[in-house]
Design a protein around this motif. Sequence first.
Motif, mmCIF file in Angstrom:
data_model
loop_
_atom_site.group_PDB
_atom_site.id
_atom_site.type_symbol
_atom_site.label_atom_id
_atom_site.label_comp_id
_atom_site.label_asym_id
_atom_site.label_seq_id
_atom_site.Cartn_x
_atom_site.Cartn_y
_atom_site.Cartn_z
ATOM 1 N N GLU A 142 41.013 51.511 43.993
ATOM 2 C CA GLU A 142 40.728 50.589 44.258
ATOM 3 C C GLU A 142 41.649 49.733 44.473
ATOM 4 O O GLU A 142 42.750 49.715 43.764
ATOM 5 C CB GLU A 142 39.731 49.976 43.334
ATOM 6 C CG GLU A 142 40.212 48.161 43.689
ATOM 7 C CD GLU A 142 38.594 47.058 42.901
ATOM 8 O OE1 GLU A 142 38.533 46.488 43.197
ATOM 9 O OE2 GLU A 142 38.267 47.386 41.593
ATOM 10 N N ILE A 143 42.325 48.588 45.100
ATOM 11 C CA ILE A 143 43.384 47.551 45.591
ATOM 12 C C ILE A 143 43.029 46.123 45.080
ATOM 13 O O ILE A 143 42.068 45.808 46.088
ATOM 14 C CB ILE A 143 44.370 47.948 47.071
ATOM 15 C CG1 ILE A 143 44.680 49.482 46.945
ATOM 16 C CG2 ILE A 143 45.512 46.701 46.823
ATOM 17 C CD1 ILE A 143 45.307 49.558 48.660
ATOM 18 N N ALA A 144 43.292 45.874 44.432
ATOM 19 C CA ALA A 144 42.710 43.851 44.057
ATOM 20 C C ALA A 144 43.881 43.410 44.304
ATOM 21 O O ALA A 144 44.837 43.798 44.021
ATOM 22 C CB ALA A 144 41.949 43.629 42.703
ATOM 23 N N TYR A 145 43.637 42.457 45.251
ATOM 24 C CA TYR A 145 44.824 41.436 45.636
ATOM 25 C C TYR A 145 44.154 40.562 44.696
ATOM 26 O O TYR A 145 43.373 38.954 45.411
ATOM 27 C CB TYR A 145 44.856 40.965 47.046
ATOM 28 C CG TYR A 145 45.225 39.564 47.475
ATOM 29 C CD1 TYR A 145 46.936 39.273 46.731
ATOM 30 C CD2 TYR A 145 44.867 39.076 47.950
ATOM 31 C CE1 TYR A 145 47.329 38.634 47.599
ATOM 32 C CE2 TYR A 145 45.777 38.021 49.060
ATOM 33 C CZ TYR A 145 47.000 37.727 48.208
ATOM 34 O OH TYR A 145 48.057 36.699 48.335
ATOM 35 N N ILE A 155 51.866 44.670 40.703
ATOM 36 C CA ILE A 155 52.895 44.088 41.283
ATOM 37 C C ILE A 155 52.397 42.746 41.689
ATOM 38 O O ILE A 155 51.892 42.544 42.827
ATOM 39 C CB ILE A 155 52.900 45.661 42.023
ATOM 40 C CG1 ILE A 155 52.757 46.795 42.155
ATOM 41 C CG2 ILE A 155 53.609 45.263 43.574
ATOM 42 C CD1 ILE A 155 53.416 47.765 42.783
ATOM 43 N N GLU A 156 53.583 41.782 41.185
ATOM 44 C CA GLU A 156 54.260 40.681 41.602
ATOM 45 C C GLU A 156 54.561 40.787 43.444
ATOM 46 O O GLU A 156 55.315 41.113 43.679
ATOM 47 C CB GLU A 156 55.178 39.667 41.192
ATOM 48 C CG GLU A 156 54.714 39.710 39.655
ATOM 49 C CD GLU A 156 55.702 39.404 38.796
ATOM 50 O OE1 GLU A 156 57.013 38.467 38.937
ATOM 51 O OE2 GLU A 156 55.302 38.892 37.269
ATOM 52 N N LEU A 157 53.936 39.857 43.919
ATOM 53 C CA LEU A 157 54.532 39.386 45.197
ATOM 54 C C LEU A 157 55.069 37.746 45.790
ATOM 55 O O LEU A 157 54.261 36.934 44.818
ATOM 56 C CB LEU A 157 52.838 39.647 46.229
ATOM 57 C CG LEU A 157 52.121 40.308 45.637
ATOM 58 C CD1 LEU A 157 51.352 40.560 46.845
ATOM 59 C CD2 LEU A 157 52.949 41.353 47.053
ATOM 60 N N ARG A 158 56.119 37.834 46.086
ATOM 61 C CA ARG A 158 56.923 36.982 46.437
ATOM 62 C C ARG A 158 56.105 36.492 48.106
ATOM 63 O O ARG A 158 55.296 36.564 48.344
ATOM 64 C CB ARG A 158 58.312 37.014 46.570
ATOM 65 C CG ARG A 158 59.280 37.533 46.337
ATOM 66 C CD ARG A 158 60.632 38.453 46.246
ATOM 67 N NE ARG A 158 60.357 39.619 46.756
ATOM 68 C CZ ARG A 158 61.452 40.056 47.355
ATOM 69 N NH1 ARG A 158 62.548 39.655 47.655
ATOM 70 N NH2 ARG A 158 61.140 40.873 48.246
ATOM 71 N N PRO A 159 56.895 34.734 48.068
ATOM 72 C CA PRO A 159 55.490 34.457 49.329
ATOM 73 C C PRO A 159 55.666 34.628 50.487
ATOM 74 O O PRO A 159 54.092 35.170 51.098
ATOM 75 C CB PRO A 159 56.297 32.412 48.721
ATOM 76 C CG PRO A 159 56.649 32.256 47.920
ATOM 77 C CD PRO A 159 57.208 33.952 47.261
ATOM 78 N N PRO A 160 56.386 35.571 51.189
ATOM 79 C CA PRO A 160 55.816 35.949 52.224
ATOM 80 C C PRO A 160 55.258 37.103 52.358
ATOM 81 O O PRO A 160 54.739 37.483 53.242
ATOM 82 C CB PRO A 160 57.409 36.129 52.503
ATOM 83 C CG PRO A 160 58.688 35.637 52.031
ATOM 84 C CD PRO A 160 58.257 35.592 50.378
ATOM 85 N N ALA A 161 54.986 37.922 51.483
ATOM 86 C CA ALA A 161 54.542 39.382 51.190
ATOM 87 C C ALA A 161 53.157 38.165 50.850
ATOM 88 O O ALA A 161 52.317 39.015 50.858
ATOM 89 C CB ALA A 161 54.966 39.556 50.116
ATOM 90 N N PRO A 186 50.645 35.441 42.860
ATOM 91 C CA PRO A 186 49.496 36.556 43.708
ATOM 92 C C PRO A 186 49.994 37.227 43.057
ATOM 93 O O PRO A 186 51.885 38.269 43.177
ATOM 94 C CB PRO A 186 50.015 36.294 45.298
ATOM 95 C CG PRO A 186 51.153 35.562 44.706
ATOM 96 C CD PRO A 186 51.441 34.151 43.894
ATOM 97 N N GLN A 187 49.642 38.601 42.971
ATOM 98 C CA GLN A 187 50.033 40.037 42.883
ATOM 99 C C GLN A 187 48.630 41.135 43.218
ATOM 100 O O GLN A 187 47.607 40.677 43.643
ATOM 101 C CB GLN A 187 49.587 40.052 41.332
ATOM 102 C CG GLN A 187 50.603 39.478 40.584
ATOM 103 C CD GLN A 187 50.129 39.190 39.099
ATOM 104 O OE1 GLN A 187 49.586 39.663 37.978
ATOM 105 N NE2 GLN A 187 51.535 39.063 38.104
ATOM 106 N N LEU A 188 49.108 42.419 43.396
ATOM 107 C CA LEU A 188 48.330 43.515 43.282
ATOM 108 C C LEU A 188 47.800 44.684 42.396
ATOM 109 O O LEU A 188 48.990 44.115 41.331
ATOM 110 C CB LEU A 188 49.102 44.311 44.727
ATOM 111 C CG LEU A 188 49.040 43.333 46.101
ATOM 112 C CD1 LEU A 188 49.682 44.186 47.232
ATOM 113 C CD2 LEU A 188 47.432 43.508 46.761
ATOM 114 N N HIS A 189 46.734 44.629 42.282
ATOM 115 C CA HIS A 189 46.568 45.722 40.984
ATOM 116 C C HIS A 189 46.242 47.020 42.080
ATOM 117 O O HIS A 189 45.272 46.909 42.549
ATOM 118 C CB HIS A 189 45.500 44.999 40.459
ATOM 119 C CG HIS A 189 44.618 46.525 39.497
ATOM 120 N ND1 HIS A 189 45.155 47.320 38.787
ATOM 121 C CD2 HIS A 189 43.463 45.875 39.607
ATOM 122 C CE1 HIS A 189 44.728 47.441 38.263
ATOM 123 N NE2 HIS A 189 43.305 47.363 38.207
#
Length: 199
Positions: free
Chosen positions: A34-37, A125-131, A57-60
């Motif tokens: 599973e990928i959770a956003y 995993i932390e996401l910056r605004p463009p990502a 925003p982060q991905l798990h």
Amino acid sequence: MISKYFVSTANDTFHIHPVYELEEFSPHYHHFCEIAYFRSGSGVLTYNGQDYTITPPQLHFCPPENAWHSFDGRGGTLHTASMAIYPSLLPAPACDPPATDASEPALASPRALLDSFCRLESPLIELRPPAARRTDELIMLMCEEQRLRLPGHLLRIASCVQELLVLAMREQSKLHIHPSVAYGQTREKEADAGASALD
């Protein structure tokens, strides 16, 4: 226990649940990766008995079988999208293809990259605004492909998942999201340097 949002069958390849409001989700595991956003909100992820603060925003990334996780908005609401990735979507290569760049050997196998994320010490995993913006776009595209199921839809979905994996790898490594971003920054620096030279 399998998430109520995903009902597995023998021939499953991919499922996506678009962004929805989540206040709490009890401990569970999956028979798929599973990928959770986590798009917005706040809360706590409990992963294999350890708590992690969710700061979108982060991905798990959660591997199949023996990885238990749960989500708790702690009185608030998380806006979350979830993807179920089955082995048939990103099959392991029959042999290891040669890496064209020694600095990015994992890119030769999207499946190996996905597996590596599922083994990270920290599951977020932390996401910056463009990502984050690109992740939103990819999720919308995958939802549309899943809804329409036109010929080739699984190829497009697999392509989106692979781009998401590359994006996550670059974010984890604190690299730019896409070469065009760095290119644009380089062009701006060159323009500034040129203007300074003329002064």
